[in-house]
Design an enzyme around this catalytic site. Structure first.
Site, mmCIF file in Angstrom:
data_model
loop_
_atom_site.group_PDB
_atom_site.id
_atom_site.type_symbol
_atom_site.label_atom_id
_atom_site.label_comp_id
_atom_site.label_asym_id
_atom_site.label_seq_id
_atom_site.Cartn_x
_atom_site.Cartn_y
_atom_site.Cartn_z
ATOM 1 N N LYS A 46 -1.720 -1.167 9.845
ATOM 2 C CA LYS A 46 -2.801 -2.061 10.243
ATOM 3 C C LYS A 46 -2.992 -3.200 9.241
ATOM 4 O O LYS A 46 -3.148 -4.344 9.626
ATOM 5 C CB LYS A 46 -4.132 -1.301 10.341
ATOM 6 C CG LYS A 46 -4.212 -0.274 11.432
ATOM 7 C CD LYS A 46 -5.631 0.312 11.521
ATOM 8 C CE LYS A 46 -6.081 1.031 10.257
ATOM 9 N NZ LYS A 46 -5.440 2.313 10.029
ATOM 10 N N ARG A 65 -14.960 3.054 12.936
ATOM 11 C CA ARG A 65 -14.192 4.297 12.964
ATOM 12 C C ARG A 65 -14.966 5.437 13.614
ATOM 13 O O ARG A 65 -14.412 6.526 13.796
ATOM 14 C CB ARG A 65 -13.856 4.715 11.523
ATOM 15 C CG ARG A 65 -12.495 4.254 11.027
ATOM 16 C CD ARG A 65 -12.348 4.730 9.590
ATOM 17 N NE ARG A 65 -10.982 4.888 9.193
ATOM 18 C CZ ARG A 65 -10.343 4.061 8.362
ATOM 19 N NH1 ARG A 65 -10.940 2.994 7.890
ATOM 20 N NH2 ARG A 65 -9.102 4.307 8.009
ATOM 21 N N ARG A 101 3.939 5.173 0.672
ATOM 22 C CA ARG A 101 2.920 4.242 0.178
ATOM 23 C C ARG A 101 2.153 4.847 -1.008
ATOM 24 O O ARG A 101 1.812 4.148 -1.960
ATOM 25 C CB ARG A 101 1.943 3.880 1.305
ATOM 26 C CG ARG A 101 0.964 2.800 0.927
ATOM 27 C CD ARG A 101 0.148 2.345 2.107
ATOM 28 N NE ARG A 101 -0.830 3.342 2.520
ATOM 29 C CZ ARG A 101 -1.675 3.171 3.536
ATOM 30 N NH1 ARG A 101 -1.637 2.065 4.255
ATOM 31 N NH2 ARG A 101 -2.550 4.092 3.846
ATOM 32 N N ARG A 105 -2.095 5.642 -4.772
ATOM 33 C CA ARG A 105 -3.433 5.848 -4.203
ATOM 34 C C ARG A 105 -3.862 7.297 -4.370
ATOM 35 O O ARG A 105 -3.188 8.214 -3.929
ATOM 36 C CB ARG A 105 -3.430 5.471 -2.713
ATOM 37 C CG ARG A 105 -3.417 3.994 -2.493
ATOM 38 C CD ARG A 105 -3.262 3.619 -1.034
ATOM 39 N NE ARG A 105 -4.192 4.346 -0.159
ATOM 40 C CZ ARG A 105 -4.590 3.859 1.015
ATOM 41 N NH1 ARG A 105 -4.194 2.671 1.424
ATOM 42 N NH2 ARG A 105 -5.387 4.567 1.781
ATOM 43 N N ARG A 141 -6.808 13.250 6.854
ATOM 44 C CA ARG A 141 -7.156 11.933 7.389
ATOM 45 C C ARG A 141 -6.649 11.747 8.821
ATOM 46 O O ARG A 141 -7.297 11.120 9.641
ATOM 47 C CB ARG A 141 -6.634 10.826 6.473
ATOM 48 C CG ARG A 141 -7.559 10.640 5.269
ATOM 49 C CD ARG A 141 -6.925 9.886 4.148
ATOM 50 N NE ARG A 141 -6.465 8.578 4.517
ATOM 51 C CZ ARG A 141 -5.387 7.990 4.014
ATOM 52 N NH1 ARG A 141 -4.662 8.620 3.127
ATOM 53 N NH2 ARG A 141 -5.060 6.802 4.387
HETATM 54 P P1 ADP Z 1 -5.986 4.005 6.096
HETATM 55 O O1 ADP Z 1 -5.614 2.630 6.572
HETATM 56 O O2 ADP Z 1 -4.953 4.635 5.278
HETATM 57 O O3 ADP Z 1 -6.510 4.858 7.190
HETATM 58 P P2 ADP Z 1 -8.150 2.726 4.719
HETATM 59 O O4 ADP Z 1 -7.530 2.012 3.602
HETATM 60 O O5 ADP Z 1 -8.566 1.924 5.914
HETATM 61 O O6 ADP Z 1 -7.215 3.910 5.142
HETATM 62 O O7 ADP Z 1 -9.454 3.524 4.218
HETATM 63 C C1 ADP Z 1 -9.372 4.418 3.134
HETATM 64 C C2 ADP Z 1 -10.586 5.335 3.125
HETATM 65 O O8 ADP Z 1 -11.807 4.561 3.051
HETATM 66 C C3 ADP Z 1 -10.779 6.197 4.379
HETATM 67 O O9 ADP Z 1 -10.006 7.360 4.356
HETATM 68 C C4 ADP Z 1 -12.284 6.476 4.330
HETATM 69 O O10 ADP Z 1 -12.612 7.481 3.397
HETATM 70 C C5 ADP Z 1 -12.852 5.168 3.814
HETATM 71 N N1 ADP Z 1 -13.194 4.282 4.945
HETATM 72 C C6 ADP Z 1 -12.586 3.107 5.272
HETATM 73 N N2 ADP Z 1 -13.159 2.565 6.359
HETATM 74 C C7 ADP Z 1 -14.149 3.418 6.744
HETATM 75 C C8 ADP Z 1 -15.079 3.431 7.813
HETATM 76 N N3 ADP Z 1 -15.115 2.447 8.728
HETATM 77 N N4 ADP Z 1 -15.956 4.465 7.875
HETATM 78 C C9 ADP Z 1 -15.944 5.440 6.979
HETATM 79 N N5 ADP Z 1 -15.081 5.498 5.958
HETATM 80 C C10 ADP Z 1 -14.185 4.516 5.837
#
Ligand code: ADP
Length: 191
Positions: free
Chosen positions: A13, A88, A127, A133, A144
């Site tokens: 994404k 989300r 990654r 990370r 996740r």
């Molecule tokens: P990925 O793209 O790997 O799914 P992100 O970088 O978007 O992960 O987000 C990393 C973490 O940040 C998530 O696992 C969550 O804990 C938190 N996070 C990000 N966006 C949200 C959201 N909209 N609501 C709740 N938690 C979030």
């Protein structure tokens, strides 16, 4: 242009968000990036978010919603934005609806990247090694994916029922995926 990009963790994404945002001259707003920036600066928001992120859980809606509300209030987002990683949860969908309605605008499209589950996990492990990370251990990666399936995947049907969904195959070369997204988005008039 007000867009959302969705897809499971590891779907690419963030990479695609940058190309789309550049094309439409709007900021790509990644909640994950904002949380990580706060974690590395050690802000109170970062300290709170880290507990959830490291466990593969979502940060509470109240915290996330407020953060997004402030971010899309910034001057660079006046003419639109691309949200990556938000909404989300159902509560976040409702909150975002309110935020956009308040400005008198509407959501233009929700791009969903579809990917192969095994490929996703492979990408995430790679990654994690490259970026170091702390939220990317194998257990957390699995958690996740579960949380995504439970909390976020159902949102796809909500946006489909609103005729906003634009699905693109997220597998293959980065530029091929970008092309597929652009082809799919071309049918949507700019606002
Ligand atoms: P990925 O793209 O790997 O799914 P992100 O970088 O978007 O992960 O987000 C990393 C973490 O940040 C998530 O696992 C969550 O804990 C938190 N996070 C990000 N966006 C949200 C959201 N909209 N609501 C709740 N938690 C979030």
């Amino acid at each position: 242009m007000r867009l959302i990009i969705m897809g499971p963790p590891g779907a690419g994404k963030g990479t695609q968000a940058r190309f789309i945002a550049e094309h439409f001259k709007i900021p790509a707003i990644s909640t994950g990036d904002i949380f990580r920036a706060n974690v590395s600066r050690g802000t109170p928001l970062g300290v709170e978010a880290k507990r959830y992120m490291d466990a593969g859980e979502y940060v509470p809606d109240k915290v996330t919603n407020l953060m997004v509300r402030h971010r899309i209030d910034e001057p660079d987002a006046t003419n639109g934005f691309l949200l990556d990683g938000y909404p989300r949860t159902l509560a976040q969908v409702e909150e975002l609806d309110g935020m956009i309605k308040f400005t008198g605008h509407r959501l233009d499209a929700v791009v969903v990247l579809t990917v192969d589950r095994d490929e996703i996990v492979k990408r995430l492990i790679q990654r994690a090694q490259v970026e170091g990370r702390t939220d990317d251990t194998e257990d957390v990666i699995r958690r996740r994916q579960e949380v995504y399936a439970e909390e976020t995947e159902p949102l796809i049907e909500i946006y489909r029922s609103r005729d906003l969904l634009v699905e693109a195959d997220g597998m293959g070369e980065v530029h091929d995926v970008t092309q597929r997204i652009f082809d799919a988005l071309d049918v949507i008039p700019e606002s």
